[in-house]
Design a protein around this motif. Structure first.
Motif, PDB file in Angstrom:
ATOM      1  N   LEU A   1      35.084  34.016  46.955  1.00 21.44           N
ATOM      2  CA  LEU A   1      35.396  35.436  46.819  1.00 21.44           C
ATOM      3  C   LEU A   1      34.205  36.270  47.260  1.00 21.44           C
ATOM      4  O   LEU A   1      33.061  35.978  46.909  1.00 21.44           O
TER       5      LEU A   1
ATOM      6  N   PHE B   1      46.745  35.713  35.954  1.00 21.74           N
ATOM      7  CA  PHE B   1      45.520  35.122  35.395  1.00 21.74           C
ATOM      8  C   PHE B   1      44.584  36.286  35.098  1.00 21.74           C
ATOM      9  O   PHE B   1      44.285  37.097  35.979  1.00 21.74           O
TER      10      PHE B   1
ATOM     11  N   LYS C   1      38.713  26.166  39.314  1.00 24.88           N
ATOM     12  CA  LYS C   1      39.964  26.355  38.565  1.00 24.88           C
ATOM     13  C   LYS C   1      39.950  27.623  37.727  1.00 24.88           C
ATOM     14  O   LYS C   1      40.976  28.236  37.488  1.00 24.88           O
ATOM     15  N   LYS C   2      38.805  27.996  37.258  1.00 26.70           N
ATOM     16  CA  LYS C   2      38.767  29.039  36.228  1.00 26.70           C
ATOM     17  C   LYS C   2      37.834  30.194  36.602  1.00 26.70           C
ATOM     18  O   LYS C   2      38.153  31.019  37.435  1.00 26.70           O
ATOM     19  N   ALA C   3      36.656  30.215  35.976  1.00 29.10           N
ATOM     20  CA  ALA C   3      35.758  31.359  36.121  1.00 29.10           C
ATOM     21  C   ALA C   3      35.085  31.369  37.478  1.00 29.10           C
ATOM     22  O   ALA C   3      34.552  30.357  37.926  1.00 29.10           O
ATOM     23  N   PRO C   4      35.103  32.512  38.179  1.00 29.06           N
ATOM     24  CA  PRO C   4      34.255  32.632  39.363  1.00 29.06           C
ATOM     25  C   PRO C   4      32.794  32.459  38.964  1.00 29.06           C
ATOM     26  O   PRO C   4      32.345  33.041  37.959  1.00 29.06           O
TER      27      PRO C   4
ATOM     28  N   PHE D   1      28.804  32.861  40.187  1.00 23.84           N
ATOM     29  CA  PHE D   1      28.011  33.677  41.099  1.00 23.84           C
ATOM     30  C   PHE D   1      27.226  32.812  42.072  1.00 23.84           C
ATOM     31  O   PHE D   1      26.610  31.808  41.678  1.00 23.84           O
TER      32      PHE D   1
ATOM     33  N   GLN E   1      45.989  36.977  45.957  1.00 30.54           N
ATOM     34  CA  GLN E   1      45.334  38.278  45.887  1.00 30.54           C
ATOM     35  C   GLN E   1      43.968  38.130  45.252  1.00 30.54           C
ATOM     36  O   GLN E   1      43.696  37.204  44.506  1.00 30.54           O
ATOM     37  N   GLY E   2      43.124  39.076  45.531  1.00 33.38           N
ATOM     38  CA  GLY E   2      41.814  39.088  44.898  1.00 33.38           C
ATOM     39  C   GLY E   2      41.907  39.600  43.475  1.00 33.38           C
ATOM     40  O   GLY E   2      42.983  39.876  42.964  1.00 33.38           O
ATOM     41  N   LEU E   3      40.763  39.734  42.844  1.00 30.51           N
ATOM     42  CA  LEU E   3      40.703  40.282  41.498  1.00 30.51           C
ATOM     43  C   LEU E   3      40.873  41.803  41.564  1.00 30.51           C
ATOM     44  O   LEU E   3      40.242  42.467  42.389  1.00 30.51           O
TER      45      LEU E   3
ATOM     46  N   TYR F   1      39.840  41.982  34.654  1.00 32.65           N
ATOM     47  CA  TYR F   1      40.474  41.861  35.958  1.00 32.65           C
ATOM     48  C   TYR F   1      41.778  41.079  35.827  1.00 32.65           C
ATOM     49  O   TYR F   1      41.922  40.225  34.955  1.00 32.65           O
TER      50      TYR F   1
ATOM     51  N   LEU G   1      33.189  46.375  40.868  1.00 34.33           N
ATOM     52  CA  LEU G   1      33.299  45.537  42.054  1.00 34.33           C
ATOM     53  C   LEU G   1      34.686  45.659  42.667  1.00 34.33           C
ATOM     54  O   LEU G   1      35.682  45.739  41.958  1.00 34.33           O
TER      55      LEU G   1
ATOM     56  N   MET H   1      23.825  37.557  45.833  1.00 36.75           N
ATOM     57  CA  MET H   1      23.921  39.009  45.921  1.00 36.75           C
ATOM     58  C   MET H   1      23.056  39.450  47.090  1.00 36.75           C
ATOM     59  O   MET H   1      21.881  39.060  47.184  1.00 36.75           O
TER      60      MET H   1
ATOM     61  N   PHE I   1      31.573  35.818  34.520  1.00 39.11           N
ATOM     62  CA  PHE I   1      32.972  35.735  34.138  1.00 39.11           C
ATOM     63  C   PHE I   1      33.237  34.694  33.054  1.00 39.11           C
ATOM     64  O   PHE I   1      32.547  33.668  32.957  1.00 39.11           O
ATOM     65  N   GLY I   2      34.281  34.963  32.264  1.00 36.32           N
ATOM     66  CA  GLY I   2      34.821  33.968  31.356  1.00 36.32           C
ATOM     67  C   GLY I   2      35.774  33.049  32.100  1.00 36.32           C
ATOM     68  O   GLY I   2      36.015  33.218  33.302  1.00 36.32           O
ATOM     69  N   ASP I   3      36.342  32.076  31.385  1.00 36.08           N
ATOM     70  CA  ASP I   3      37.218  31.067  31.997  1.00 36.08           C
ATOM     71  C   ASP I   3      38.650  31.528  32.175  1.00 36.08           C
ATOM     72  O   ASP I   3      39.463  30.797  32.729  1.00 36.08           O
TER      73      ASP I   3
ATOM     74  N   GLN J   1      28.012  40.398  37.895  1.00 35.69           N
ATOM     75  CA  GLN J   1      28.917  40.198  36.778  1.00 35.69           C
ATOM     76  C   GLN J   1      29.102  38.700  36.555  1.00 35.69           C
ATOM     77  O   GLN J   1      29.147  37.915  37.492  1.00 35.69           O
TER      78      GLN J   1
ATOM     79  N   LEU K   1      28.453  40.685  47.018  1.00 39.49           N
ATOM     80  CA  LEU K   1      28.326  39.467  46.217  1.00 39.49           C
ATOM     81  C   LEU K   1      29.307  38.395  46.695  1.00 39.49           C
ATOM     82  O   LEU K   1      30.420  38.706  47.123  1.00 39.49           O
TER      83      LEU K   1
ATOM     84  N   LEU L   1      40.947  37.732  33.831  1.00 40.85           N
ATOM     85  CA  LEU L   1      39.534  37.380  33.748  1.00 40.85           C
ATOM     86  C   LEU L   1      38.736  38.515  33.137  1.00 40.85           C
ATOM     87  O   LEU L   1      38.901  39.687  33.509  1.00 40.85           O
TER      88      LEU L   1
ATOM     89  N   GLN M   1      35.134  30.119  43.130  1.00 40.99           N
ATOM     90  CA  GLN M   1      36.084  29.946  42.039  1.00 40.99           C
ATOM     91  C   GLN M   1      36.836  28.636  42.231  1.00 40.99           C
ATOM     92  O   GLN M   1      37.563  28.465  43.203  1.00 40.99           O
TER      93      GLN M   1
ATOM     94  N   TYR N   1      31.132  34.808  45.271  1.00 44.87           N
ATOM     95  CA  TYR N   1      31.428  33.961  44.130  1.00 44.87           C
ATOM     96  C   TYR N   1      32.228  32.745  44.605  1.00 44.87           C
ATOM     97  O   TYR N   1      32.964  32.816  45.585  1.00 44.87           O
TER      98      TYR N   1
ATOM     99  N   PHE O   1      37.014  43.373  45.146  1.00 42.24           N
ATOM    100  CA  PHE O   1      37.076  42.015  45.661  1.00 42.24           C
ATOM    101  C   PHE O   1      37.995  41.914  46.867  1.00 42.24           C
ATOM    102  O   PHE O   1      38.988  42.633  46.990  1.00 42.24           O
ATOM    103  N   GLY O   2      37.676  40.948  47.738  1.00 44.17           N
ATOM    104  CA  GLY O   2      38.613  40.540  48.772  1.00 44.17           C
ATOM    105  C   GLY O   2      39.594  39.532  48.194  1.00 44.17           C
ATOM    106  O   GLY O   2      39.508  39.150  47.026  1.00 44.17           O
ATOM    107  N   THR O   3      40.533  39.089  49.032  1.00 43.34           N
ATOM    108  CA  THR O   3      41.562  38.155  48.559  1.00 43.34           C
ATOM    109  C   THR O   3      41.051  36.727  48.453  1.00 43.34           C
ATOM    110  O   THR O   3      41.706  35.886  47.858  1.00 43.34           O
TER     111      THR O   3
END
Lengths: 114, 114
Positions: free
Chosen positions: A88, B88, A40-43, A45, B41-43, B35, A102, A48, B105-107, B103, A34, B90, A38, A36, A104-106
């Protein structure tokens, strides 16, 4: 242990440039990859990917997966300042490998300048 | 409007204090996740829950606790045992199991130490 490596870590381009972001992975019993975005806030989507060689496209963004070489790329053409964000990459194992979890990468920090 | 609501947006913790982060979703998703994201760093997965009254540790569960008494709610408590809680946080949700569903995400909640 599942692992996702993204490159480059950060990137600065000018508006109108084309960028390619990379994601390589190691995962037990691969199910999907996947992308994403990002800000300021929520990643949010983007894509996929489950099958090799099939490009997914949404406007100026596109992505493709290579399950043999274990990597994916995310392309953004004609970049705009609104594309500035952290991108991401995450992998999802099969049901026997942890279901919907999931890894995640950095992330790649992209900055698009005027 | 369907989505995931996290509160508060900002939270400050004193030494030795437990704090609880709220996460509510009205997407009718079975699975919920917490998360942690640190700079550069990633999540990283703290806890996840596939179904009401059941939850599993993720990769970095030490110093955290969760509950899942209702399908729509998955609060996270950061305990005093978590020595480096500034991050942070999430929350995410998804359909669990069959089918390829991302998935959402929220803010996020930004937690800092006083």
């Amino acid at each position: 242990e599942d692992k996702v490596v993204q490159s480059p870590l950060s990137l600065v381009v000018h508006e109108g440039d084309t960028v390619t972001l990379n994601c390589s992975y190691e995962v037990t019993n691969f199910r999907s990859l996947l992308w994403y975005k990002q800000e300021k806030k929520a990643p949010t989507f983007l894509f996929m990917l489950t099958s090799s060689g099939i490009e997914k496209k949404s406007g100026r963004l596109s992505s493709i997966l290579d399950k043999k070489e274990l990597f994916s790329i995310l392309n953004i053409t004609a970049t705009q300042t609104g594309d500035s964000a952290v991108y991401l990459c995450a992998v999802q194992p099969g049901l026997t490998g942890g279901g919907n979890k999931l890894t995640f990468g950095t992330g790649t920090q992209l900055k698009v300048e005027l | 409007d369907g989505g995931i609501t996290q509160s508060p947006k900002y939270l400050f913790r004193k030494e030795g204090q437990n704090v609880t982060l709220s996460c509510e979703q009205n997407l009718n998703h079975d699975a919920m996740y917490w998360y942690r994201q640190d700079p550069g760093q990633g999540l990283r997965l703290i806890y996840y829950s596939q179904i009401v009254n059941d939850f599993q540790k993720g990769d970095i569960a030490e110093g955290y606790s969760v509950s899942r008494e209702k399908k729509e709610s998955f609060p996270l408590t950061v305990t005093s045992a978590q020595k480096n809680p500034t991050a942070f946080y999430l929350c995410a949700s998804s359909i669990w199991g069959g089918g390829n569903q991302p998935q959402h995400f929220g803010d996020g909640t930004r937690l800092s130490i006083l």
